[in-house]
Design an enzyme around this catalytic site. Structure first.
Site, PDB file in Angstrom:
ATOM      1  N   HIS A 200       0.727  -1.122   0.004  1.00 52.93           N
ATOM      2  CA  HIS A 200      -0.133  -0.046  -0.003  1.00 52.93           C
ATOM      3  C   HIS A 200       0.779   1.405   0.181  1.00 52.93           C
ATOM      4  CE1 HIS A 200       0.887   0.184   4.187  1.00 52.93           C
ATOM      5  NE2 HIS A 200       0.703   1.534   4.279  1.00 52.93           N
TER       6      HIS A 200
HETATM    7  C1  UD1 Z   1      -1.720   6.415   5.499  1.00 54.18           C
HETATM    8  C2  UD1 Z   1      -0.444   6.848   5.686  1.00 54.18           C
HETATM    9  C3  UD1 Z   1       0.387   5.616   5.836  1.00 54.18           C
HETATM   10  C4  UD1 Z   1       0.089   4.321   6.641  1.00 54.18           C
HETATM   11  C5  UD1 Z   1      -1.327   4.279   5.968  1.00 54.18           C
HETATM   12  C6  UD1 Z   1      -2.017   2.974   6.720  1.00 54.18           C
HETATM   13  C7  UD1 Z   1       0.138   9.312   5.212  1.00 54.18           C
HETATM   14  C8  UD1 Z   1       1.000  10.097   4.483  1.00 54.18           C
HETATM   15  N1  UD1 Z   1       0.228   7.911   5.035  1.00 54.18           N
HETATM   16  O1  UD1 Z   1      -1.603   6.104   3.942  1.00 54.18           O
HETATM   17  O2  UD1 Z   1       1.705   6.007   6.354  1.00 54.18           O
HETATM   18  O3  UD1 Z   1       0.880   3.474   6.262  1.00 54.18           O
HETATM   19  O4  UD1 Z   1      -2.261   5.233   6.037  1.00 54.18           O
HETATM   20  O5  UD1 Z   1      -3.066   2.660   5.919  1.00 54.18           O
HETATM   21  O6  UD1 Z   1      -0.647   9.792   6.238  1.00 54.18           O
HETATM   22  N2  UD1 Z   1      -9.083   5.769   1.177  1.00 54.18           N
HETATM   23  C9  UD1 Z   1     -10.243   5.027   1.124  1.00 54.18           C
HETATM   24  N3  UD1 Z   1     -10.778   5.059   2.305  1.00 54.18           N
HETATM   25  C10 UD1 Z   1     -10.580   5.501   3.576  1.00 54.18           C
HETATM   26  C11 UD1 Z   1      -8.916   6.132   3.435  1.00 54.18           C
HETATM   27  C12 UD1 Z   1      -8.472   6.058   2.492  1.00 54.18           C
HETATM   28  O7  UD1 Z   1     -10.803   4.677   0.027  1.00 54.18           O
HETATM   29  O8  UD1 Z   1     -10.828   5.201   4.653  1.00 54.18           O
HETATM   30  C13 UD1 Z   1      -8.699   5.955  -0.172  1.00 54.18           C
HETATM   31  C14 UD1 Z   1      -8.538   7.130  -0.575  1.00 54.18           C
HETATM   32  O9  UD1 Z   1      -8.849   7.009  -2.175  1.00 54.18           O
HETATM   33  C15 UD1 Z   1      -7.026   7.924  -0.587  1.00 54.18           C
HETATM   34  C16 UD1 Z   1      -6.230   6.893  -0.586  1.00 54.18           C
HETATM   35  O10 UD1 Z   1      -7.165   5.693   0.030  1.00 54.18           O
HETATM   36  O11 UD1 Z   1      -6.946   8.783  -1.379  1.00 54.18           O
HETATM   37  C17 UD1 Z   1      -5.066   6.910   0.442  1.00 54.18           C
HETATM   38  O12 UD1 Z   1      -5.369   7.287   1.823  1.00 54.18           O
HETATM   39  P1  UD1 Z   1      -4.515   8.137   2.697  1.00 54.18           P
HETATM   40  O13 UD1 Z   1      -4.921   8.346   4.102  1.00 54.18           O
HETATM   41  O14 UD1 Z   1      -4.164   9.517   1.723  1.00 54.18           O
HETATM   42  O15 UD1 Z   1      -3.204   7.542   2.902  1.00 54.18           O
HETATM   43  P2  UD1 Z   1      -2.843   6.076   2.996  1.00 54.18           P
HETATM   44  O16 UD1 Z   1      -2.279   5.173   1.661  1.00 54.18           O
HETATM   45  O17 UD1 Z   1      -3.926   5.070   3.578  1.00 54.18           O
END
Ligand code: UD1
Length: 368
Positions: A200
């Protein structure tokens, strides 16, 4: 004592669970969920499984570019901090929610404590590294899991308020260990022999050439690979028109108990997660880390974890030697980090800050 704890993303719910349980024995905790993770499978499942109290407020920031996501958190968090006037603001790990909590506290002159301080990948192109470095430099109390984390801080000139307390994820895992089982893994379709995997990290899934390389590593595995898919990865696959290799069984994101059960009964784990590298060691499962470095260098000692990058040949070779190696899991630290953190928060900030780092803890054999 009043503590505002700030969480927002999946790994932070796990880390906060044991600390929150200890904290509420002696203090008034106000739990802020930033809303960075909002899907049930990424958020509320963890609260239910780990018995974490309902957040007092959810800032509802959702997804977005880094600046927008962090800025929204900061704006909404400031309102909460001004109203609550806590003795401590407690932040965890290295996500955008960590940084927002740190900035919010520092700008208001509130005492800030960081759980999992001092970890470094030495790669400023990772958002997590930027979040860690900035949070550590703003913190009044820095709770380090390892002696190396203490050294990393010293190298940046941070020595005051640094305490080596061990790893709260050990406390979290030991709390649920009796509930892990092969039957849970089998209910997901995972019957040995199989591999478990997760993927991820932004640097692995966002650039199409890196994602393609990661898929090749998974395709090179000689048995089925069970992989719970993070929403970021699902979106990246769609965007780049890629599909999972035939041997990969894609699963929805899993809760804590299902994920740990899947890892515990796997031949090996392939992952780019920081937390799972440690959890696999604790569960006695060999790991191939799909990155070029790890912050958790202690997991490399004793043959339980190998950093293989995204190279199928390196992965195959590491897998062969890992399986041949008789190494078994070692409990990297004894449980007890959460209690040590709460004890330190209860001391007046000035006395905590003058404490020398605690002596390094020996790793102790894990009774499996
Ligand atoms: C974040 C953390 C990462 C951690 C990870 C655990 C940062 C910079 N990164 O990354 O260090 O390892 O969490 O999972 O904070 N999304 C959904 N549903 C949700 C949340 C996110 O669909 O509940 C999707 C969205 O399209 C979003 C993407 O996942 O754009 C990424 O989510 P984001 O919270 O920005 O970063 P993570 O990749 O989860």
């Amino acid at each position: 004592m009043k503590v505002v704890s700030v969480v927002g993303a999946r790994p932070q719910f796990i880390k906060a669970a044991p600390v929150s349980a200890e904290l509420r024995k002696v203090a008034d905790e106000y739990l802020v969920h930033t809303g960075q993770h909002y899907d049930e499978e990424l958020s509320s499942t963890f609260f239910a499984e780990l018995g974490i109290p309902e957040p007092d407020v959810n800032l509802g920031v959702g997804s977005g570019p880094h600046g927008q996501q962090t800025g929204r958190m900061l704006e909404r968090l400031e309102v909460v901090l001004l109203a609550e006037k806590p003795d401590w603001v407690l932040v965890y790990g290295d996500t955008n929610s960590t940084l927002a909590g740190a900035l919010g506290a520092a700008k208001l002159g509130l005492n800030l404590a960081h759980v999992e301080a001092g970890l470094r990948s030495f790669r400023r192109d990772m958002p997590e590294e930027v979040n860690r470095v900035l949070t550590d430099h703003l913190s009044d109390l820095l709770f380090c899991p390892t002696p190396r984390a203490v050294d990393n801080l010293a190298a940046e000139g941070i020595t005051g308020g640094v305490l080596q307390v061990g790893d709260v994820m050990v406390d979290a895992l030991e709390q649920v260990r009796p509930r892990l089982s092969a039957a849970r893994a089998a209910s997901l379709g995972a019957v040995p022999p199989y591999f478990a995997a997760t993927l991820h990290r932004a640097e692995n899934v966002d650039p199409p050439e890196r994602l393609r390389a990661a898929l090749e590593v998974l395709a090179a595995m000689p048995q089925p690979v069970f992989l719970p898919v993070h929403p970021r990865t699902a979106a990246a696959l769609d965007r780049h028109g890629l599909t999972w290799p035939a041997n990969v069984q894609a699963l929805p994101p899993l809760g804590y108990l299902d994920m740990l059960s899947l890892v515990a009964h796997a031949e090996a784990l392939l992952t780019d997660s920081g937390g799972l590298q440690k959890e696999a060691v604790l569960l006695g499962t060999k790991t191939l880390t799909l990155r070029d470095e790890t912050e958790w260098v202690e997991t490399l000692d004793g043959g339980m974890n190998s950093v293989v990058g995204l190279d199928p040949e390196a992965a195959r070779a590491a897998l062969e030697s890992a399986i041949a190696d008789p190494a078994t899991g070692r409990l990297l630290f004894p449980p007890g980090a959460a209690a040590a953190i709460v004890a330190a928060l209860r001391r007046p900030p000035s006395s905590s800050q003058q404490d020398p780092p605690s002596p390094p803890q020996e790793s102790v054999p894990l009774d499996r």
